[in-house]
Design a protein around this motif. Structure first.
Motif, PDB file in Angstrom:
ATOM      1  N   GLU A 177       0.826  -1.214   0.000  1.00 33.46           N
ATOM      2  CA  GLU A 177       0.000   0.000   0.000  1.00 33.46           C
ATOM      3  C   GLU A 177       0.857   1.260   0.000  1.00 33.46           C
ATOM      4  O   GLU A 177       0.552   2.245  -0.668  1.00 33.46           O
ATOM      5  N   ARG A 178       1.966   1.209   0.718  1.00 30.79           N
ATOM      6  CA  ARG A 178       2.799   2.402   0.891  1.00 30.79           C
ATOM      7  C   ARG A 178       3.804   2.590  -0.245  1.00 30.79           C
ATOM      8  O   ARG A 178       4.070   3.725  -0.654  1.00 30.79           O
ATOM      9  N   TYR A 179       4.354   1.510  -0.789  1.00 25.42           N
ATOM     10  CA  TYR A 179       5.526   1.656  -1.668  1.00 25.42           C
ATOM     11  C   TYR A 179       5.347   1.134  -3.100  1.00 25.42           C
ATOM     12  O   TYR A 179       6.217   1.372  -3.942  1.00 25.42           O
ATOM     13  N   ALA A 180       4.270   0.412  -3.407  1.00 18.03           N
ATOM     14  CA  ALA A 180       4.058  -0.037  -4.783  1.00 18.03           C
ATOM     15  C   ALA A 180       3.843   1.181  -5.681  1.00 18.03           C
ATOM     16  O   ALA A 180       3.076   2.085  -5.350  1.00 18.03           O
ATOM     17  N   ILE A 181       4.520   1.203  -6.806  1.00 20.90           N
ATOM     18  CA  ILE A 181       4.483   2.393  -7.678  1.00 20.90           C
ATOM     19  C   ILE A 181       3.152   2.484  -8.426  1.00 20.90           C
ATOM     20  O   ILE A 181       2.542   3.545  -8.501  1.00 20.90           O
ATOM     21  N   ASN A 182       2.697   1.390  -8.988  1.00 19.47           N
ATOM     22  CA  ASN A 182       1.413   1.396  -9.696  1.00 19.47           C
ATOM     23  C   ASN A 182       0.416   0.508  -8.963  1.00 19.47           C
ATOM     24  O   ASN A 182      -0.119  -0.451  -9.538  1.00 19.47           O
ATOM     25  N   LYS A 183       0.169   0.808  -7.707  1.00 18.44           N
ATOM     26  CA  LYS A 183      -0.679  -0.064  -6.895  1.00 18.44           C
ATOM     27  C   LYS A 183      -2.131  -0.017  -7.379  1.00 18.44           C
ATOM     28  O   LYS A 183      -2.582   0.984  -7.955  1.00 18.44           O
ATOM     29  N   ILE A 184      -2.813  -1.122  -7.155  1.00 21.89           N
ATOM     30  CA  ILE A 184      -4.231  -1.205  -7.466  1.00 21.89           C
ATOM     31  C   ILE A 184      -4.995  -0.547  -6.331  1.00 21.89           C
ATOM     32  O   ILE A 184      -4.907  -0.973  -5.175  1.00 21.89           O
ATOM     33  N   ASP A 185      -5.726   0.510  -6.651  1.00 17.16           N
ATOM     34  CA  ASP A 185      -6.460   1.261  -5.637  1.00 17.16           C
ATOM     35  C   ASP A 185      -7.881   0.716  -5.544  1.00 17.16           C
ATOM     36  O   ASP A 185      -8.677   0.874  -6.466  1.00 17.16           O
ATOM     37  N   ILE A 186      -8.195   0.072  -4.427  1.00 16.22           N
ATOM     38  CA  ILE A 186      -9.502  -0.572  -4.290  1.00 16.22           C
ATOM     39  C   ILE A 186     -10.627   0.435  -4.058  1.00 16.22           C
ATOM     40  O   ILE A 186     -11.802   0.078  -4.109  1.00 16.22           O
ATOM     41  N   ALA A 187     -10.276   1.693  -3.811  1.00 12.27           N
ATOM     42  CA  ALA A 187     -11.311   2.725  -3.634  1.00 12.27           C
ATOM     43  C   ALA A 187     -12.127   2.906  -4.912  1.00 12.27           C
ATOM     44  O   ALA A 187     -13.273   3.355  -4.887  1.00 12.27           O
ATOM     45  N   ASP A 188     -11.533   2.553  -6.050  1.00  9.29           N
ATOM     46  CA  ASP A 188     -12.222   2.701  -7.340  1.00  9.29           C
ATOM     47  C   ASP A 188     -13.128   1.513  -7.655  1.00  9.29           C
ATOM     48  O   ASP A 188     -13.728   1.451  -8.722  1.00  9.29           O
ATOM     49  N   GLY A 189     -13.205   0.537  -6.747  1.00 10.50           N
ATOM     50  CA  GLY A 189     -14.006  -0.667  -6.992  1.00 10.50           C
ATOM     51  C   GLY A 189     -13.106  -1.857  -7.229  1.00 10.50           C
ATOM     52  O   GLY A 189     -11.958  -1.709  -7.671  1.00 10.50           O
ATOM     53  N   ILE A 190     -13.624  -3.035  -6.937  1.00 13.90           N
ATOM     54  CA  ILE A 190     -12.801  -4.246  -7.042  1.00 13.90           C
ATOM     55  C   ILE A 190     -13.507  -5.268  -7.924  1.00 13.90           C
ATOM     56  O   ILE A 190     -14.713  -5.483  -7.806  1.00 13.90           O
ATOM     57  N   THR A 191     -12.773  -5.845  -8.858  1.00 14.08           N
ATOM     58  CA  THR A 191     -13.301  -6.868  -9.758  1.00 14.08           C
ATOM     59  C   THR A 191     -12.491  -8.146  -9.585  1.00 14.08           C
ATOM     60  O   THR A 191     -11.419  -8.144  -8.977  1.00 14.08           O
ATOM     61  N   LYS A 192     -13.010  -9.232 -10.143  1.00 12.42           N
ATOM     62  CA  LYS A 192     -12.282 -10.513 -10.071  1.00 12.42           C
ATOM     63  C   LYS A 192     -10.913 -10.393 -10.726  1.00 12.42           C
ATOM     64  O   LYS A 192      -9.936 -10.969 -10.269  1.00 12.42           O
ATOM     65  N   GLY A 193     -10.850  -9.626 -11.811  1.00 10.49           N
ATOM     66  CA  GLY A 193      -9.578  -9.449 -12.504  1.00 10.49           C
ATOM     67  C   GLY A 193      -8.543  -8.750 -11.635  1.00 10.49           C
ATOM     68  O   GLY A 193      -7.378  -9.153 -11.580  1.00 10.49           O
ATOM     69  N   LEU A 194      -8.969  -7.690 -10.939  1.00  6.77           N
ATOM     70  CA  LEU A 194      -8.053  -6.958 -10.055  1.00  6.77           C
ATOM     71  C   LEU A 194      -7.650  -7.816  -8.862  1.00  6.77           C
ATOM     72  O   LEU A 194      -6.502  -7.788  -8.424  1.00  6.77           O
ATOM     73  N   ILE A 195      -8.607  -8.587  -8.331  1.00  8.86           N
ATOM     74  CA  ILE A 195      -8.303  -9.497  -7.224  1.00  8.86           C
ATOM     75  C   ILE A 195      -7.237 -10.499  -7.650  1.00  8.86           C
ATOM     76  O   ILE A 195      -6.296 -10.784  -6.917  1.00  8.86           O
ATOM     77  N   SER A 196      -7.373 -11.017  -8.858  1.00  7.11           N
ATOM     78  CA  SER A 196      -6.404 -11.992  -9.375  1.00  7.11           C
ATOM     79  C   SER A 196      -5.011 -11.361  -9.516  1.00  7.11           C
ATOM     80  O   SER A 196      -3.995 -11.986  -9.176  1.00  7.11           O
ATOM     81  N   GLN A 197      -4.963 -10.128 -10.010  1.00  7.32           N
ATOM     82  CA  GLN A 197      -3.669  -9.426 -10.130  1.00  7.32           C
ATOM     83  C   GLN A 197      -3.022  -9.210  -8.769  1.00  7.32           C
ATOM     84  O   GLN A 197      -1.822  -9.438  -8.593  1.00  7.32           O
ATOM     85  N   LEU A 198      -3.831  -8.761  -7.817  1.00  8.29           N
ATOM     86  CA  LEU A 198      -3.309  -8.537  -6.462  1.00  8.29           C
ATOM     87  C   LEU A 198      -2.797  -9.830  -5.856  1.00  8.29           C
ATOM     88  O   LEU A 198      -1.718  -9.867  -5.259  1.00  8.29           O
ATOM     89  N   LYS A 199      -3.562 -10.898  -6.006  1.00  6.20           N
ATOM     90  CA  LYS A 199      -3.174 -12.190  -5.429  1.00  6.20           C
ATOM     91  C   LYS A 199      -1.832 -12.654  -5.986  1.00  6.20           C
ATOM     92  O   LYS A 199      -0.978 -13.159  -5.246  1.00  6.20           O
ATOM     93  N   GLU A 200      -1.639 -12.480  -7.286  1.00 10.79           N
ATOM     94  CA  GLU A 200      -0.383 -12.901  -7.916  1.00 10.79           C
ATOM     95  C   GLU A 200       0.804 -12.117  -7.346  1.00 10.79           C
ATOM     96  O   GLU A 200       1.852 -12.674  -7.019  1.00 10.79           O
ATOM     97  N   THR A 201       0.634 -10.809  -7.208  1.00 14.78           N
ATOM     98  CA  THR A 201       1.694  -9.970  -6.642  1.00 14.78           C
ATOM     99  C   THR A 201       1.968 -10.346  -5.191  1.00 14.78           C
ATOM    100  O   THR A 201       3.118 -10.513  -4.767  1.00 14.78           O
ATOM    101  N   PHE A 202       0.900 -10.493  -4.411  1.00 12.91           N
ATOM    102  CA  PHE A 202       1.055 -10.811  -2.984  1.00 12.91           C
ATOM    103  C   PHE A 202       1.662 -12.198  -2.772  1.00 12.91           C
ATOM    104  O   PHE A 202       2.396 -12.421  -1.822  1.00 12.91           O
ATOM    105  N   SER A 203       1.329 -13.134  -3.647  1.00  8.20           N
ATOM    106  CA  SER A 203       1.905 -14.480  -3.555  1.00  8.20           C
ATOM    107  C   SER A 203       3.425 -14.423  -3.653  1.00  8.20           C
ATOM    108  O   SER A 203       4.152 -15.028  -2.856  1.00  8.20           O
TER     109      SER A 203
END
Length: 304
Positions: free
Chosen positions: A103-129
């Motif tokens: 949340e603090r240091y990712a340069i192009n972080k996915i901002d969930i304030a704009d809404g969350i979709t399955k596609g964005l969840i999948s991208q986040l999961k891959e990065t977090f993994s």
């Protein structure tokens, strides 16, 4: 620095099974939380040193995806993760830290304030993994994902994860609760035991034909608020785990685990990878269950 809080998580259903594409259900647990803070004193020193090692891993594995100059400068200023989430207890201590760093240091972080979709969840999961693998050797990415989103998540498969509503709590006698085994566990050795078991055809078959069947049925019943079939399948799930996940069950809890199955007063299951930390309890009568588990500290996470 903004100090957003990142809360603990609890995987209600799906431990180990999600590796083999069973369903999973995970919820935030707001009783424990952490945030990034600055402190040059000794209280934050261990965390600061751990984040420093994590930063080296991020620099080596993520190229220019993180603002490493800013992260390293903050580490030099004494930044640490100020957290009440117990480490090694299966409730997402490393996941919360990973979410906070992202949340603090990712340069192009996915901002969930704009809404969350399955596609964005999948991208986040891959990065977090990839990020959390620094701490566990191998990570699904689910812990930091739920710590970041702070919403209940339904895992239908490794590639199909969505937010979900769960029934509101009620002031009844029933409860889902944590049982403290009294000592932390280590994730990596437990996961290795599971992968060793997967090499056995008999175990693979019973995992698919029994564990996944009971696990998925529990999720379906819980989401609907249908507690009679839930408890019927919980008994089968707890019994299966006692037979096949015994190395992952904290030794001190084995008798209590078996007693719950025999008396039907409560059912226990793993909370995370096991080996120590917390296990999960389910009961229709929490006061009665507490009497049987008086040797252990328990805390309610959901009432019904």
């Amino acid at each position: 620095m903004r100090n957003p809080l990142f809360y603990a998580k609890i995987l209600l259903f799906g431990e180990y099974g999600i590796i083999e594409d069973s369903k999973g259900l995970t919820i935030p647990y707001n009783s424990y939380k952490g945030s990034l803070k600055f402190n040059k004193k000794s209280t934050g020193k261990i965390s600061n040193e751990s984040i420093d090692r994590f930063a080296e891993y991020l620099e080596q594995n993520f190229g220019d995806e993180f603002d490493m100059e800013k992260l390293n400068a903050d580490i030099d200023k004494g930044m640490h993760f100020d957290s009440t989430i117990p480490q090694g207890y299966g409730v997402g201590s490393s996941g919360a830290l990973v979410a906070a760093i992202y949340e603090r240091y990712a340069i192009n972080k996915i901002d969930i304030a704009d809404g969350i979709t399955k596609g964005l969840i999948s991208q986040l999961k891959e990065t977090f993994s990839k990020m959390e693998s620094f701490f566990h050797g191998k990570s699904s990415g689910l812990d930091p994902l739920i710590c970041y989103l702070n919403l209940p998540l339904l895992i239908n498969s490794k590639t199909d994860i969505s937010t979900i509503g769960i029934p509101e709590q009620k002031e009844g006698t029933g409860a889902i609760f944590l049982v403290n085994s009294g000592a932390p566990g280590e994730t990596a050795p437990m996961v290795q035991i599971f992968f060793d078991k997967l090499k056995q055809e008999g175990f693979r078959n019973t995992l698919k034909e029994e564990f996944i069947k009971y696990n998925n049925a529990c999720i379906d019943s819980f989401v609907k608020g249908d507690f009679n079939p839930l408890f019927s399948n919980l008994k089968k799930l707890s019994t299966w785990a006692f037979l096949h996940f015994k190395p992952m069950i904290p030794q001190r809890l084995l008798d209590a685990w078996q007693y719950g199955i025999q008396t039907n007063s409560y059912y226990l299951k793993l909370c995370g990878s096991g080996g120590g930390g917390y296990v999960l309890g389910f009961t229709k009568d929490y006061e009665q269950a507490k009497l049987h588990l008086k040797e252990f500290d328990t805390e309610v996470i959901y009432k019904f």
